[in-house]
Design an enzyme around this catalytic site. Structure first.
Site, mmCIF file in Angstrom:
data_model
loop_
_atom_site.group_PDB
_atom_site.id
_atom_site.type_symbol
_atom_site.label_atom_id
_atom_site.label_comp_id
_atom_site.label_asym_id
_atom_site.label_seq_id
_atom_site.Cartn_x
_atom_site.Cartn_y
_atom_site.Cartn_z
ATOM 1 N N ASP A 241 0.817 -1.218 0.000
ATOM 2 C CA ASP A 241 0.000 0.000 0.000
ATOM 3 C C ASP A 241 0.854 1.273 0.000
ATOM 4 O O ASP A 241 2.086 1.220 -0.024
ATOM 5 C CB ASP A 241 -0.943 -0.067 1.212
ATOM 6 C CG ASP A 241 -2.318 0.510 0.901
ATOM 7 O OD1 ASP A 241 -2.409 1.375 0.010
ATOM 8 O OD2 ASP A 241 -3.299 0.110 1.550
ATOM 9 N N ASP B 94 -10.300 3.441 -3.433
ATOM 10 C CA ASP B 94 -10.926 2.236 -2.882
ATOM 11 C C ASP B 94 -12.372 2.090 -3.363
ATOM 12 O O ASP B 94 -13.140 3.058 -3.366
ATOM 13 C CB ASP B 94 -10.951 2.293 -1.353
ATOM 14 C CG ASP B 94 -9.560 2.132 -0.753
ATOM 15 O OD1 ASP B 94 -8.567 2.186 -1.512
ATOM 16 O OD2 ASP B 94 -9.475 1.978 0.469
HETATM 17 C C1 GLA Z 1 -6.003 1.311 1.586
HETATM 18 C C2 GLA Z 1 -6.186 0.344 0.411
HETATM 19 C C3 GLA Z 1 -7.303 -0.626 0.735
HETATM 20 C C4 GLA Z 1 -6.989 -1.398 2.018
HETATM 21 C C5 GLA Z 1 -6.725 -0.414 3.156
HETATM 22 C C6 GLA Z 1 -6.181 -1.118 4.382
HETATM 23 O O1 GLA Z 1 -7.105 2.137 1.755
HETATM 24 O O2 GLA Z 1 -6.446 1.060 -0.773
HETATM 25 O O3 GLA Z 1 -7.515 -1.534 -0.347
HETATM 26 O O4 GLA Z 1 -5.889 -2.228 1.785
HETATM 27 O O5 GLA Z 1 -5.768 0.574 2.799
HETATM 28 O O6 GLA Z 1 -5.954 -0.245 5.438
#
Ligand code: GLA
Length: 383
Positions: free
Chosen positions: A130, A187
């Protein structure tokens, strides 16, 4: 293994984030692994079981190592990974290029080599990496290069799934970093507006994402029906999609070469969700070995309808007709626009990927009625 083979086709699997957030443990993981096999997902190609954020303790140990949370994994993470492997599945974990993960657990910044070696020793096959809490002086590109380098030299084949969210023109540099997939958008949430906006961003970059490094449109929300524990995925206004909307979502991810990573609780999937996630015609399009990208045709009849066409190996074409409008629309495309001139006597045979039935042979053009937010998908071959 040749590194490119790790993502010869878009990876398929399941991820904990949307349904379980931080509320998973060994029993949950084992039961998901069992369901992946028992319910036929593994046979369709879903092979990675991926634990997202929140699997470790909040701090590293005195040697700087990441510590799997003993409350979640009383027998250690290796016991879980062994179990997943014993079912013929592969195992994925999550980390972050910054000092902390997005949920505040330790990130891999300045620990890349140590973490990569640890992941390899545990038997990890896939790393979602990430982009939160980066030191201000560090560019993402360099940090993804670092983890890629560390994984490539860890002694184990580990797929690097860069979770980059589509900032900093990621599509221009991510392949050269060594990642196998890259998130290109924010997301996903469990709503049609989220599916629509991710798709609209993806349509701006139709030529990116191909074998070796695929464009990841984020986890599948099919079957969530507003039930996830993740407060972001299931925020107000994100109470799920209609069956037509989930169908369009899955078809779009298949047509557009996205990894297919299920986010719903597949232990209790309703039959409609299960059938869609296991639609072998749609999966065949997604997993086509040539991994070509689509082109888009618009329709004069409706500004909200469009057709995606993708050449497949063996001379077939995948055709996805989508209606983002608010009412049912008659739409389609002239074969001329896909390079097929009827004066040479060429025709197309249509196989319907949603009903799995023969949809007939056509010359010159094809049109069909598509419900609001719905789609039609065909495999076409020359006649
Ligand atoms: C980010 C990513 C998500 C998830 C969260 C976990 O927002 O884009 O897909 O992995 O972190 O904290």
């Amino acid at each position: 293994m040749n590194e490119m083979r790790l993502a010869a086709t878009p990876p398929m699997g399941w991820n904990s984030w949307n349904t379980f957030y931080d509320q998973y443990n060994e029993d949950v993981v084992r039961s998901i692994a069992d369901a992946m096999v028992r319910e036929g997902y593994a046979d369709c190609g879903y092979k990675y079981l991926i634990l997202d954020d929140c699997w470790s303790l909040r701090d590293r140990d005195e040697n700087g190592r990441l510590v799997p949370d003993p409350a979640k994994f009383p027998g250690g993470i290796e016991r879980v990974i062994e179990y997943v492997h014993s079912l013929g599945l592969k195992f994925g974990l999550y980390s972050c290029c910054g000092v902390r993960t997005c949920a505040g657990y330790p990130g891999s910044f300045e620990h890349e080599r140590q973490d990569a070696e640890q992941f390899a020793a545990w038997g990890v096959d896939y790393l979602k990496f990430d982009n939160c809490h980066r030191p201000a002086s560090q560019g993402t590109e360099m940090l993804y290069r670092r983890m890629s380098y560390a994984l490539r030299n860890s002694g184990r084949d580990i797929l690097l799934a860069a979770c980059q969210w589509g900032t900093e023109q990621v599509e221009n540099w991510i392949t050269s970093c060594g990642a196998h997939t890259y998130r290109s958008t924010v997301d996903i949430q469990d709503s049609w507006s989220s599916v629509r906006s991710i798709t609209e961003q993806r349509l701006q970059h139709l030529n990116d994402g191909r074998p070796g490094c695929f464009n990841d449109m984020d986890m599948l929300i099919v079957g969530m029906n507003g039930k996830g524990l993740n407060p972001e995925t299931s925020a107000a206004g994100c109470s799920g999609c209609t069956p037509d909307e989930y169908q369009s979502h899955f078809a779009l991810w298949c047509m557009l070469n996205s990894p297919l990573i299920i986010g719903s609780d597949l232990r209790s999937a309703d039959s409609r969700a299960k059938e869609l996630l296991q639609n072998r015609d749609l999966i065949r399009i997604n997993q086509d070995p040539e991994g070509r990208t689509c082109y888009k045709l618009t329709c004069q009849c409706s500004p909200d309808a469009f057709t995606l066409i993708r050449p497949l190996s063996g001379g077939e074409y995948a055709v996805g007709i989508f209606n983002f409008g608010e009412k049912e629309t008659m739409t389609g495309f002239p074969f001329w626009d896909m390079g097929l001139s009827s004066c040479q006597g060429q025709k197309l045979r249509f196989h319907d990927c949603l009903t799995h039935e023969n949809a007939g042979v056509y010359s010159e053009s094809f049109s069909v009625s598509v419900p609001a937010h719905g789609c039609r998908v065909y495999l076409c071959s020359a006649e």
